[in-house]
Design a protein around this motif. Structure first.
Motif, mmCIF file in Angstrom:
data_model
loop_
_atom_site.group_PDB
_atom_site.id
_atom_site.type_symbol
_atom_site.label_atom_id
_atom_site.label_comp_id
_atom_site.label_asym_id
_atom_site.label_seq_id
_atom_site.Cartn_x
_atom_site.Cartn_y
_atom_site.Cartn_z
ATOM 1 N N GLY A 109 0.921 -1.134 0.442
ATOM 2 C CA GLY A 109 -0.090 0.314 0.177
ATOM 3 C C GLY A 109 0.732 1.137 -0.568
ATOM 4 N N ALA A 110 1.786 1.056 0.417
ATOM 5 C CA ALA A 110 2.796 2.009 0.735
ATOM 6 C C ALA A 110 3.492 2.391 -0.921
ATOM 7 N N GLU A 111 3.989 1.571 -1.866
ATOM 8 C CA GLU A 111 4.155 2.153 -2.772
ATOM 9 C C GLU A 111 3.522 2.620 -4.393
ATOM 10 N N PRO A 112 3.422 3.727 -4.680
ATOM 11 C CA PRO A 112 3.287 4.762 -5.130
ATOM 12 C C PRO A 112 2.585 4.136 -6.200
ATOM 13 N N ALA A 113 1.588 4.672 -6.345
ATOM 14 C CA ALA A 113 0.372 4.569 -7.120
ATOM 15 C C ALA A 113 0.391 4.050 -9.180
ATOM 16 N N ASP A 114 1.770 4.819 -9.214
ATOM 17 C CA ASP A 114 1.356 5.324 -10.598
ATOM 18 C C ASP A 114 3.681 4.471 -10.789
ATOM 19 N N CYS A 115 3.518 3.476 -9.698
ATOM 20 C CA CYS A 115 5.216 2.641 -9.961
ATOM 21 C C CYS A 115 4.347 2.047 -10.828
ATOM 22 N N ALA A 116 5.360 1.270 -12.189
ATOM 23 C CA ALA A 116 5.786 0.339 -12.462
ATOM 24 C C ALA A 116 6.249 -0.888 -11.768
ATOM 25 N N PRO A 117 5.610 -1.680 -12.440
ATOM 26 C CA PRO A 117 4.735 -3.101 -11.174
ATOM 27 C C PRO A 117 6.533 -4.286 -11.280
ATOM 28 N N THR A 118 6.945 -3.579 -11.982
ATOM 29 C CA THR A 118 8.063 -4.423 -12.071
ATOM 30 C C THR A 118 9.336 -4.142 -11.443
ATOM 31 N N GLU A 119 9.272 -3.459 -12.723
ATOM 32 C CA GLU A 119 10.692 -2.319 -13.397
ATOM 33 C C GLU A 119 11.250 -1.013 -12.177
ATOM 34 N N ASP A 120 10.232 -0.490 -11.780
ATOM 35 C CA ASP A 120 10.501 0.492 -10.624
ATOM 36 C C ASP A 120 10.032 -0.407 -8.585
ATOM 37 N N THR A 121 9.458 -0.996 -8.696
ATOM 38 C CA THR A 121 9.272 -1.714 -7.122
ATOM 39 C C THR A 121 10.351 -2.503 -7.092
ATOM 40 N N THR A 122 10.733 -3.234 -8.163
ATOM 41 C CA THR A 122 11.071 -5.082 -7.521
ATOM 42 C C THR A 122 12.749 -4.544 -8.330
ATOM 43 N N ALA A 123 12.702 -3.398 -8.520
ATOM 44 C CA ALA A 123 14.486 -3.170 -9.146
ATOM 45 C C ALA A 123 15.613 -3.669 -7.911
ATOM 46 N N ALA A 124 15.508 -3.603 -7.058
ATOM 47 C CA ALA A 124 16.359 -3.256 -6.203
ATOM 48 C C ALA A 124 16.923 -5.276 -6.209
ATOM 49 N N LEU A 125 15.452 -5.819 -5.399
ATOM 50 C CA LEU A 125 15.739 -7.504 -5.551
ATOM 51 C C LEU A 125 16.086 -8.277 -7.111
ATOM 52 N N ILE A 126 15.321 -7.595 -7.457
ATOM 53 C CA ILE A 126 16.117 -8.350 -9.132
ATOM 54 C C ILE A 126 17.906 -8.188 -9.243
ATOM 55 N N ASN A 127 18.234 -6.952 -8.784
ATOM 56 C CA ASN A 127 19.719 -6.782 -9.014
ATOM 57 C C ASN A 127 19.664 -7.774 -7.553
ATOM 58 N N LEU A 128 19.760 -7.648 -7.183
ATOM 59 C CA LEU A 128 20.152 -8.134 -5.727
ATOM 60 C C LEU A 128 20.681 -9.447 -6.315
ATOM 61 N N ARG A 129 19.165 -10.244 -6.531
ATOM 62 C CA ARG A 129 19.524 -11.220 -6.918
ATOM 63 C C ARG A 129 20.397 -12.121 -8.264
ATOM 64 N N ALA A 130 20.739 -10.850 -9.427
ATOM 65 C CA ALA A 130 21.629 -11.086 -9.927
ATOM 66 C C ALA A 130 23.025 -10.706 -9.537
ATOM 67 N N THR A 131 23.053 -10.341 -8.975
ATOM 68 C CA THR A 131 24.434 -9.945 -7.406
ATOM 69 C C THR A 131 24.567 -11.696 -7.755
ATOM 70 N N LEU A 132 23.690 -11.921 -7.017
ATOM 71 C CA LEU A 132 24.570 -13.054 -5.876
ATOM 72 C C LEU A 132 24.372 -14.104 -6.218
ATOM 73 N N LEU A 133 23.500 -14.573 -7.998
ATOM 74 C CA LEU A 133 24.195 -16.258 -8.795
ATOM 75 C C LEU A 133 24.877 -16.238 -8.687
ATOM 76 N N PRO A 134 25.992 -16.236 -9.147
ATOM 77 C CA PRO A 134 27.294 -16.107 -10.072
ATOM 78 C C PRO A 134 28.268 -15.795 -8.286
ATOM 79 N N ILE A 135 27.577 -15.455 -7.541
ATOM 80 C CA ILE A 135 28.617 -15.067 -6.568
ATOM 81 C C ILE A 135 28.772 -16.861 -5.733
ATOM 82 N N LEU A 136 27.113 -17.069 -5.701
ATOM 83 C CA LEU A 136 27.985 -18.858 -5.211
ATOM 84 C C LEU A 136 27.549 -19.626 -5.880
ATOM 85 N N ASP A 137 27.617 -19.381 -7.593
ATOM 86 C CA ASP A 137 28.338 -20.288 -8.141
ATOM 87 C C ASP A 137 29.519 -20.381 -7.613
ATOM 88 N N ALA A 138 30.399 -19.731 -7.775
ATOM 89 C CA ALA A 138 31.742 -19.768 -7.523
ATOM 90 C C ALA A 138 32.093 -20.391 -6.303
#
Length: 216
Positions: A75-104
């Motif tokens: 409910g705190a997310e802006p009403a006009d915020c794009a559902p994936t690119e804006d509100t979940t970008a930090a999660l997607i970026n962290l996941r992309a960072t984490l995967l190759p580190i776990l592989d290593a």
């Protein structure tokens, strides 16, 4: 506030790889990484958690948020915020960072420099944004007001995981194309599969087929 429930994750049908709520990793950070199914098979790779509501539901299923807190966060997310690119970008970026580190880590190799630096920055930002309660044991407390706070919580949990006693028990599923991670808590330390009922069954079926074919 949305009328759709957050508390209950949808029941998975068939393979655990078909649901973003298949928590087989044994740790929230590994389950977070495992939201990409069939990661090592480009023909089947699928992102099982997409959009703000899906991430909120995942966080509830993973025990990171209560249902009420998740609804308030959405409910705190802006009403006009794009559902994936804006509100979940930090999660997607962290996941992309984490995967190759776990592989290593599981390949006993040095972590890639670019992702390692990105993880360091994520941890620093998470600590800067977290509260430090005047109590023992000392523990950073990330916020729960914005969806971006979930990424901070996962960054701090990543620090705990990669600095903890269970580091040597992190494994990657031996199933072809799977790529899921898990904590091997077996007494022998020889667990191979993300799920005995999924990748384990696939392997047993393959070996049975090979034996039958040789006999024929």
């Amino acid at each position: 506030m949305s009328e759709q429930p957050v508390l209950r994750a949808p029941a998975a049908s068939g393979s655990p790889h078909e649901s973003g709520m298949s928590l087989v990793g044994g740790h929230p950070v590994l389950d977070f990484a495992n939201t990409i199914a069939w990661r090592l098979d480009p023909t089947r790779t699928a992102d099982r958690v997409q959009g703000a509501r899906a991430w909120a539901r995942w966080a509830v299923a993973a025990g990171l948020l209560t249902a009420d807190r998740a609804e308030a966060m959405l409910g705190a997310e802006p009403a006009d915020c794009a559902p994936t690119e804006d509100t979940t970008a930090a999660l997607i970026n962290l996941r992309a960072t984490l995967l190759p580190i776990l592989d290593a880590l599981v390949d006993d190799e040095a972590p890639p420099a670019e992702e390692w630096e990105a993880l360091r920055r994520s941890m620093v930002l998470a600590r800067e944004d977290a509260a430090l309660s005047p109590a023992f044991p000392l523990r950073w407390q990330p916020g729960t007001d914005r969806l971006g706070d979930l990424a901070h919580a996962l960054a701090l949990l990543t620090e705990d995981l990669l600095a903890g006693d269970g580091l040597g028990r992190i494994r990657r599923c031996a199933g072809p194309g799977c790529g899921w991670f898990f904590l091997d808590r077996s007494r022998s330390g020889t667990r191979r599969w993300c799920s005995s009922d999924d990748c384990g069954n696939r392997d047993r079926a393959k070996r049975h087929y090979s034996r039958t074919r040789r006999r024929g």
